[in-house]
Design a protein around this motif. Structure first.
Motif, PDB file in Angstrom:
ATOM      1  N   THR A   8     -63.917   4.307 -26.576  1.00  0.00           N
ATOM      2  CA  THR A   8     -64.513   5.093 -27.176  1.00  0.00           C
ATOM      3  C   THR A   8     -65.026   5.554 -28.295  1.00  0.00           C
ATOM      4  O   THR A   8     -63.793   5.670 -28.949  1.00  0.00           O
ATOM      5  CB  THR A   8     -65.035   6.904 -26.617  1.00  0.00           C
ATOM      6  N   LEU A   9     -65.652   5.317 -29.299  1.00  0.00           N
ATOM      7  CA  LEU A   9     -65.961   5.192 -30.398  1.00  0.00           C
ATOM      8  C   LEU A   9     -66.649   5.960 -31.325  1.00  0.00           C
ATOM      9  O   LEU A   9     -68.308   5.196 -30.295  1.00  0.00           O
ATOM     10  CB  LEU A   9     -66.078   4.175 -31.846  1.00  0.00           C
ATOM     11  N   ALA A  18     -70.726   4.941 -30.437  1.00  0.00           N
ATOM     12  CA  ALA A  18     -71.301   3.530 -31.198  1.00  0.00           C
ATOM     13  C   ALA A  18     -70.357   2.739 -30.149  1.00  0.00           C
ATOM     14  O   ALA A  18     -71.061   1.978 -29.803  1.00  0.00           O
ATOM     15  CB  ALA A  18     -70.547   3.619 -32.367  1.00  0.00           C
ATOM     16  N   LEU A  19     -69.254   3.414 -29.134  1.00  0.00           N
ATOM     17  CA  LEU A  19     -69.002   2.661 -27.774  1.00  0.00           C
ATOM     18  C   LEU A  19     -68.789   3.465 -27.621  1.00  0.00           C
ATOM     19  O   LEU A  19     -68.090   4.702 -27.395  1.00  0.00           O
ATOM     20  CB  LEU A  19     -67.936   1.940 -28.167  1.00  0.00           C
ATOM     21  N   ASP A  20     -68.897   3.276 -25.726  1.00  0.00           N
ATOM     22  CA  ASP A  20     -68.225   4.547 -24.656  1.00  0.00           C
ATOM     23  C   ASP A  20     -68.096   4.010 -23.409  1.00  0.00           C
ATOM     24  O   ASP A  20     -68.566   3.521 -22.764  1.00  0.00           O
ATOM     25  CB  ASP A  20     -70.703   5.052 -24.181  1.00  0.00           C
ATOM     26  N   MET A  46     -66.151  -4.974 -33.039  1.00  0.00           N
ATOM     27  CA  MET A  46     -65.032  -5.815 -34.525  1.00  0.00           C
ATOM     28  C   MET A  46     -64.076  -5.136 -34.402  1.00  0.00           C
ATOM     29  O   MET A  46     -62.885  -5.452 -35.217  1.00  0.00           O
ATOM     30  CB  MET A  46     -65.628  -6.825 -34.717  1.00  0.00           C
ATOM     31  N   ASN A  47     -65.253  -4.248 -35.405  1.00  0.00           N
ATOM     32  CA  ASN A  47     -64.237  -3.773 -36.720  1.00  0.00           C
ATOM     33  C   ASN A  47     -62.499  -2.818 -35.706  1.00  0.00           C
ATOM     34  O   ASN A  47     -61.871  -2.810 -36.501  1.00  0.00           O
ATOM     35  CB  ASN A  47     -65.065  -1.806 -36.947  1.00  0.00           C
ATOM     36  N   LEU A  48     -63.209  -2.260 -34.406  1.00  0.00           N
ATOM     37  CA  LEU A  48     -61.809  -1.681 -33.828  1.00  0.00           C
ATOM     38  C   LEU A  48     -60.727  -2.931 -33.605  1.00  0.00           C
ATOM     39  O   LEU A  48     -59.644  -2.653 -33.893  1.00  0.00           O
ATOM     40  CB  LEU A  48     -62.164  -1.544 -31.922  1.00  0.00           C
ATOM     41  N   ILE A  49     -60.858  -4.421 -33.457  1.00  0.00           N
ATOM     42  CA  ILE A  49     -59.817  -4.829 -32.931  1.00  0.00           C
ATOM     43  C   ILE A  49     -59.434  -5.426 -34.623  1.00  0.00           C
ATOM     44  O   ILE A  49     -58.726  -5.288 -34.428  1.00  0.00           O
ATOM     45  CB  ILE A  49     -60.709  -6.864 -32.713  1.00  0.00           C
ATOM     46  N   LEU A  50     -60.348  -5.421 -35.685  1.00  0.00           N
ATOM     47  CA  LEU A  50     -59.591  -5.078 -37.456  1.00  0.00           C
ATOM     48  C   LEU A  50     -58.798  -4.382 -37.815  1.00  0.00           C
ATOM     49  O   LEU A  50     -58.390  -3.968 -38.570  1.00  0.00           O
ATOM     50  CB  LEU A  50     -60.613  -5.424 -37.961  1.00  0.00           C
ATOM     51  N   LYS A  51     -59.226  -2.764 -36.378  1.00  0.00           N
ATOM     52  CA  LYS A  51     -58.690  -1.935 -37.103  1.00  0.00           C
ATOM     53  C   LYS A  51     -59.033  -1.008 -38.816  1.00  0.00           C
ATOM     54  O   LYS A  51     -58.618  -0.571 -39.169  1.00  0.00           O
ATOM     55  CB  LYS A  51     -56.605  -1.810 -37.505  1.00  0.00           C
ATOM     56  N   LEU A 160     -60.341 -15.661 -34.432  1.00  0.00           N
ATOM     57  CA  LEU A 160     -60.465 -15.197 -34.769  1.00  0.00           C
ATOM     58  C   LEU A 160     -61.746 -14.577 -34.794  1.00  0.00           C
ATOM     59  O   LEU A 160     -62.940 -15.082 -33.800  1.00  0.00           O
ATOM     60  CB  LEU A 160     -61.768 -17.007 -35.047  1.00  0.00           C
ATOM     61  N   LEU A 161     -62.706 -13.812 -35.351  1.00  0.00           N
ATOM     62  CA  LEU A 161     -63.699 -12.849 -35.592  1.00  0.00           C
ATOM     63  C   LEU A 161     -65.075 -13.485 -36.203  1.00  0.00           C
ATOM     64  O   LEU A 161     -64.760 -13.296 -37.312  1.00  0.00           O
ATOM     65  CB  LEU A 161     -63.109 -11.795 -35.392  1.00  0.00           C
ATOM     66  N   ALA A 162     -65.911 -13.927 -35.402  1.00  0.00           N
ATOM     67  CA  ALA A 162     -66.978 -14.021 -36.226  1.00  0.00           C
ATOM     68  C   ALA A 162     -68.062 -13.188 -35.652  1.00  0.00           C
ATOM     69  O   ALA A 162     -68.907 -12.749 -34.830  1.00  0.00           O
ATOM     70  CB  ALA A 162     -67.643 -15.546 -35.555  1.00  0.00           C
TER      71      ALA A 162
END
Ligand SMILES: Nc1ncnc2c1ncn2[C@@H]1O[C@H](COP(=O)(O)OP(=O)(O)OP(=O)(O)O)[C@@H](O)[C@H]1O
Ligand SMILES: [Mg+2]
Length: 227
Positions: A8-9, A18-20, A46-51, A160-162
């Motif tokens: 959850t974010l 934003a994420l549940d 994506m932001n979570l994966i990128l920390k 790769l994140l796009a």
């Protein structure tokens, strides 16, 4: 391997969920689309994966380690293992295609003698070897986006994140960009593409995760678009 476990974010400033409670795994070498309406949580994912953000609850695991493991120097090493492409390609205007791509090698400290070979291979992968001396303003938007992809892959990241990589492009250029992303995938890279482009998702079929108001409502291995 990327694992979201009960993630959850919530953004504290606005109390937006934003994420549940997301649970999903993305294996090495997969090609995955992330679709959903505006505000569904794609960029947050994506932001979570990128920390760039940390989960409020649950755990995001990268290569078997929770995000909290990647601190200090490890954060740096983690980001070096990821290439990123955004809707706005953000090339440096005063540098030609070659130098824009080489810039990524400079940032991570690759010796200069390796640049020509590596930049050439990256530009070839995106089909733009012949445009290496062109400035961004001398390239079409689709070509600029392909240079941005070359820049993202020149360091050989396994992931790769796009995020909306075709957001500003017409249908022909969008297809070219998608084909390039597929080629990157065929080289063994894990590729995650957040997109609104329903036609692309239906034409170039891959596993598709659908988010709706922060919830994962669909995980379709054969692909396809349904909101
Ligand atoms: N930095 C932030 N602070 C507060 N709320 C945010 C922040 N970033 C995003 N949000 C909110 O979180 C939710 C998810 O946003 P997110 O950017 O992940 O959606 P998205 O699916 O990427 O949308 P789009 O397709 O428009 O890019 C939205 O309600 C948004 O308003
Ligand atoms: Mg977004």
């Amino acid at each position: 391997m990327i694992q979201f476990r009960n993630v959850t974010l919530e953004y504290p400033s606005t109390h937006t969920l934003a994420l549940d409670n997301l649970n999903v795994e993305i294996g090495d070498g997969e090609f995955v689309y992330l679709v959903g309406h505006s505000g569904a949580g794609k960029s947050s994912f994506m932001n979570l994966i990128l920390k760039r953000a940390l989960p409020t609850k649950g755990e995001v695991m990268l290569a078997g380690q929770p995000l909290s493991y990647y601190r200090g120097r490890r954060t740096h090493l983690l980001r070096r293992r990821m290439g990123m492409v955004f809707q706005e390609n953000l090339l440096l205007d005063h540098l030609n295609a070659y130098d824009n791509v080489a810039f990524a090698l400079r940032v991570v400290g690759v010796p200069q003698r390796e640049w020509p070979q590596r930049v050439t291979v990256a530009l070839r992968t995106v089909g733009l070897e012949h445009k290496k001396y062109a400035l961004p303003m001398q390239l079409s938007l689709g070509e600029q986006q392909r240079v941005a992809i070359a820049r993202a892959i020149v360091t050989d990241p396994p992931l790769l994140l796009a995020d909306e990589p075709t957001g500003n492009l017409d249908p022909d250029n969008s297809r070219e960009v998608l084909k390039v992303l597929q080629n990157v995938h065929l080289r063994g890279t894990t590729v995650i593409v957040a997109t609104h482009a329903r036609d692309l998702v239906e034409t170039f079929r891959h596993r598709t995760l659908t988010l709706r108001r922060g919830k994962l409502v669909r995980d379709e291995h054969l692909g396809g678009y349904a909101l």
